[in-house]
Design a protein around this motif. Structure first.
Motif, PDB file in Angstrom:
ATOM      1  N   MET A 192      -6.108  -2.585 -11.841  1.00  0.00           N
ATOM      2  CA  MET A 192      -6.769  -3.890 -11.807  1.00  0.00           C
ATOM      3  C   MET A 192      -8.259  -3.703 -11.482  1.00  0.00           C
ATOM      4  O   MET A 192      -9.126  -4.197 -12.175  1.00  0.00           O
ATOM      5  CB  MET A 192      -6.112  -4.793 -10.768  1.00  0.00           C
ATOM      6  N   ARG A 193      -8.525  -2.983 -10.394  1.00  0.00           N
ATOM      7  CA  ARG A 193      -9.917  -2.670 -10.038  1.00  0.00           C
ATOM      8  C   ARG A 193      -9.947  -1.439  -9.150  1.00  0.00           C
ATOM      9  O   ARG A 193      -9.023  -1.185  -8.382  1.00  0.00           O
ATOM     10  CB  ARG A 193     -10.585  -3.856  -9.328  1.00  0.00           C
ATOM     11  N   LYS A 194     -11.031  -0.688  -9.276  1.00  0.00           N
ATOM     12  CA  LYS A 194     -11.234   0.494  -8.442  1.00  0.00           C
ATOM     13  C   LYS A 194     -11.886   0.070  -7.128  1.00  0.00           C
ATOM     14  O   LYS A 194     -12.573  -0.949  -7.049  1.00  0.00           O
ATOM     15  CB  LYS A 194     -12.142   1.499  -9.148  1.00  0.00           C
ATOM     16  N   LYS A 195     -11.641   0.868  -6.084  1.00  0.00           N
ATOM     17  CA  LYS A 195     -12.271   0.617  -4.789  1.00  0.00           C
ATOM     18  C   LYS A 195     -13.131   1.828  -4.454  1.00  0.00           C
ATOM     19  O   LYS A 195     -12.632   2.930  -4.242  1.00  0.00           O
ATOM     20  CB  LYS A 195     -11.212   0.405  -3.704  1.00  0.00           C
ATOM     21  N   GLU A 196     -14.446   1.594  -4.409  1.00  0.00           N
ATOM     22  CA  GLU A 196     -15.373   2.701  -4.123  1.00  0.00           C
ATOM     23  C   GLU A 196     -15.321   3.098  -2.647  1.00  0.00           C
ATOM     24  O   GLU A 196     -15.592   4.207  -2.275  1.00  0.00           O
ATOM     25  CB  GLU A 196     -16.810   2.297  -4.494  1.00  0.00           C
TER      26      GLU A 196
ATOM     27  N   ILE B 223      -0.777  -2.374  -4.550  1.00  0.00           N
ATOM     28  CA  ILE B 223      -0.120  -3.034  -5.684  1.00  0.00           C
ATOM     29  C   ILE B 223      -0.028  -4.528  -5.420  1.00  0.00           C
ATOM     30  O   ILE B 223       0.426  -4.963  -4.364  1.00  0.00           O
ATOM     31  CB  ILE B 223       1.300  -2.481  -5.933  1.00  0.00           C
ATOM     32  N   LYS B 224      -0.449  -5.312  -6.416  1.00  0.00           N
ATOM     33  CA  LYS B 224      -0.361  -6.768  -6.339  1.00  0.00           C
ATOM     34  C   LYS B 224       0.532  -7.302  -7.471  1.00  0.00           C
ATOM     35  O   LYS B 224       1.092  -6.534  -8.227  1.00  0.00           O
ATOM     36  CB  LYS B 224      -1.764  -7.394  -6.449  1.00  0.00           C
TER      37      LYS B 224
ATOM     38  N   ASN C 192       0.849  -1.185   0.000  1.00  0.00           N
ATOM     39  CA  ASN C 192       0.000   0.000   0.000  1.00  0.00           C
ATOM     40  C   ASN C 192       0.891   1.244   0.000  1.00  0.00           C
ATOM     41  O   ASN C 192       1.774   1.387   0.854  1.00  0.00           O
ATOM     42  CB  ASN C 192      -0.901   0.011   1.235  1.00  0.00           C
ATOM     43  N   ILE C 193       0.651   2.134  -0.960  1.00  0.00           N
ATOM     44  CA  ILE C 193       1.518   3.303  -1.150  1.00  0.00           C
ATOM     45  C   ILE C 193       0.672   4.576  -1.251  1.00  0.00           C
ATOM     46  O   ILE C 193      -0.361   4.600  -1.913  1.00  0.00           O
ATOM     47  CB  ILE C 193       2.340   3.181  -2.448  1.00  0.00           C
TER      48      ILE C 193
ATOM     49  N   THR D 193      -6.715  -0.929  -6.709  1.00  0.00           N
ATOM     50  CA  THR D 193      -5.712  -1.985  -6.728  1.00  0.00           C
ATOM     51  C   THR D 193      -5.064  -1.984  -8.103  1.00  0.00           C
ATOM     52  O   THR D 193      -5.755  -1.994  -9.119  1.00  0.00           O
ATOM     53  CB  THR D 193      -6.349  -3.367  -6.457  1.00  0.00           C
ATOM     54  N   ARG D 194      -3.742  -1.946  -8.134  1.00  0.00           N
ATOM     55  CA  ARG D 194      -3.008  -1.936  -9.393  1.00  0.00           C
ATOM     56  C   ARG D 194      -2.106  -3.161  -9.463  1.00  0.00           C
ATOM     57  O   ARG D 194      -1.665  -3.692  -8.439  1.00  0.00           O
ATOM     58  CB  ARG D 194      -2.172  -0.652  -9.520  1.00  0.00           C
TER      59      ARG D 194
END
Length: 550
Positions: A333-337, A284-285, A267-268, A320-321
């Motif tokens: 990768m996906r957005k987090k609402e 980041i994954k 997490n950054i 998440t990237r």
């Protein structure tokens, strides 16, 4: 609560529902589905084109961080090397054919009840103590509710508000090539949970096909959450490497990132220097090596700082990237609402976990010497930090070194042989120190034979490679090959006289001022003695003869 300890710590190896109760087709269970959308990571259209160089990221990051500070935290999942899964008797072996290590419990079939593997508790306590955490003597399991195709139960057994360990720290020594120094990173919590299954992606032509492999479902994990104490990619990568080292020293897992046994989610966020509030966090994954982690973090820091400088802070969103190794960049990768609502509640099918002081003390007493303690001990032995970091990095190499020096071998010479010729052989042959034929005792004997001048260093090196490849003893090889060093002055003088007599031209040149020819004469004498002449004695006699007045 009297029965809680017994029920929470003991494992019943016999399960009520053997895996033969459900049918397999051709020995394998598959769940297939159409996937109307391909991964968003490959479809992403960047809203802002950034000019961030990936060729010299560390320099770029230093430049960008002049006015900004990165804040980094890591969530690490450590797969435990237990014989069976967390809540059933299924074994787990990496690389097994899909769905061959499953049963009604790990598949989440109706009526199947979990039984806790006591080894999971032991591993969690060992890690908690090693991370200087405060242990919860009374903790519990919780259900974490979410849907994903590889989660057969529709929930994950985890720990929520009462983790087994919390409030610790991890000491890390940074490599000398990155400036060195010591860091202490906080540990927020350590909790137990089970792993999910795995999706196998195959190319189905016009549509992609995903198959579910449940072999991994139910495998025990420890999730270790750090405090946001790291500021650079190097610090984060070294923190993760130290965790891997710790896990291997403790024997609770193999820590192999390529197998998914150690998985790190980073997490950054970035913020202007002096600002107290954190910036927007990005996860980041897909980080499968420590070098990838460092590069991914440096890229992401540069990306976020560049958006700050362009006045486009609103483009930094909680998401998440994925790290794309080929392109050397992160992609969405996906957005987090917002925060996910996992609707945690206490696991009704498992009792609470109660630890006694006696149980904790017995585990504390069984802990091995940890990497940080070993490094400090090696420093006190007079080794350089470069030596310390190399030797303590691998527990097997450290054990080999400790056994060698315990027998009385010279500390610095033992370190030099291990870090030099032995390490080079292992790298070239792609073997570990446990796979070579050389024993610590024979390395100590070799060092002693060179120190007392029984053999020369050159012959010692020849013996070493034979010991590594074929085994045997130092004394046996010296006797068998007649390698005992010549220390008789008269015998060496005869060889020196012969070489000088056979080289009149070189002798004239030497006495004419070309003193570098001394090496030529020394080499010829060594050749004459088959490498057995004592080098110090040889050079002393040779200089006397060469400089003698004719």
């Amino acid at each position: 609560m009297a029965l809680t300890f017994l029920r929470g710590i003991q494992l019943n190896p016999s399960m009520l529902y053997p895996s033969s109760y459900f049918a397999r087709k051709h020995g394998v269970l598959y769940c297939c589905m159409r996937n109307a959308q391909t991964q968003t990571a490959t479809q992403e259209k960047e809203q802002t084109k950034l000019k961030v160089s990936t060729q010299s990221q560390p320099k770029a990051v230093d430049k960008f961080l002049k006015d900004f500070e990165a804040v980094i935290g890591i969530e690490t999942h450590v797969q435990l090397s237990t014989l069976t899964k967390a809540f059933c008797s299924c074994p787990y072996n990496y690389g097994s054919p899909p769905n061959t290590s499953v049963c009604p419990v790990c598949m989440g079939l109706p009526g199947a009840l979990p039984v806790l593997n006591s080894k999971v508790i032991e591993c969690a306590v060992r890690v908690g103590l090693a991370l200087n955490c405060k242990l919860s003597l009374n903790s519990k399991f919780d259900r974490k509710q979410y849907f994903y195709p590889d989660l057969p139960k529709g929930y994950q057994i985890s720990q929520f508000d009462v983790p087994i360990a919390s409030g610790g720290y991890l000491d890390v020594d940074l490599p000398l090539e990155y400036g060195g120094g010591h860091r202490k990173f906080g540990i927020t919590r350590v909790h137990m949970e089970e792993d999910a299954g795995k999706l196998l992606h195959t190319d189905g032509g016009s549509y992609s096909q995903e198959r579910v492999d449940l072999n991994r479902a139910g495998v025990p994990l420890l999730e270790i959450v750090s405090e946001p104490d790291m500021r650079t990619g190097i610090e984060a990568a070294e923190y993760a490497a130290e965790l891997q080292r710790l896990v291997r020293y403790l024997g609770v897992g193999n820590g192999n990132m390529q197998e998914g046994s150690l998985r790190c989610d980073v997490n950054i966020s970035v913020r202007p220097i002096g600002q107290l509030e954190f910036g927007t966090k990005v996860e980041i994954k897909n980080l499968n090596s420590f070098s990838s982690m460092s590069r991914a973090i440096d890229y992401e820091i540069s990306r976020q700082v560049e958006l700050h400088n362009q006045g486009q802070i609103d483009q930094i969103v909680q998401e998440t990237r994925l790290w794309e190794e080929g392109a050397q960049k992160t992609v969405t990768m996906r957005k987090k609402e917002g925060l996910a609502d996992y609707r945690y509640f206490p696991e009704p099918d498992l009792p609470g976990v109660t630890l006694t002081e006696e149980y904790v003390d017995s585990i504390r007493e069984s802990l091995p010497e940890l990497p940080e303690d070993k490094r400090r001990r090696y420093e006190k032995m007079g080794l350089s930090m470069q030596d310390v970091l190399f030797l303590a990095n691998d527990i097997n190499i450290a054990d080999f070194f400790d056994t060698t020096t315990a027998g009385g071998a010279d500390i610095k010479l033992a370190a030099n042989w291990i870090m030099g010729d032995i390490a080079a052989y292992m790298k070239n042959e792609k073997v570990t120190i446990n796979e070579i034929k050389l024993t610590p005792q024979e390395l100590g004997e070799l060092i002693a034979s060179i120190k007392d001048e029984t053999i020369s260093g050159k012959i010692g090196k020849e013996i070493l490679f034979e010991l590594i490849a074929k085994g045997g003893t130092v004394k046996g090889l010296i006797k068998e090959k007649d390698l005992i060093q010549i220390v008789d002055t008269a015998e060496i003088e005869k060889m020196v006289d012969k070489v000088i007599a056979d080289s009149p031209k070189q002798l004239e040149q030497y006495r004419g001022g070309k003193t570098k020819l001394q090496g030529y004469f020394a080499g010829q004498v060594m050749k004459e003695s088959k490498g057995k002449a004592n080098p110090k004695l040889l050079n002393k006699i040779l200089l006397e003869k060469l400089n003698a007045k004719s």
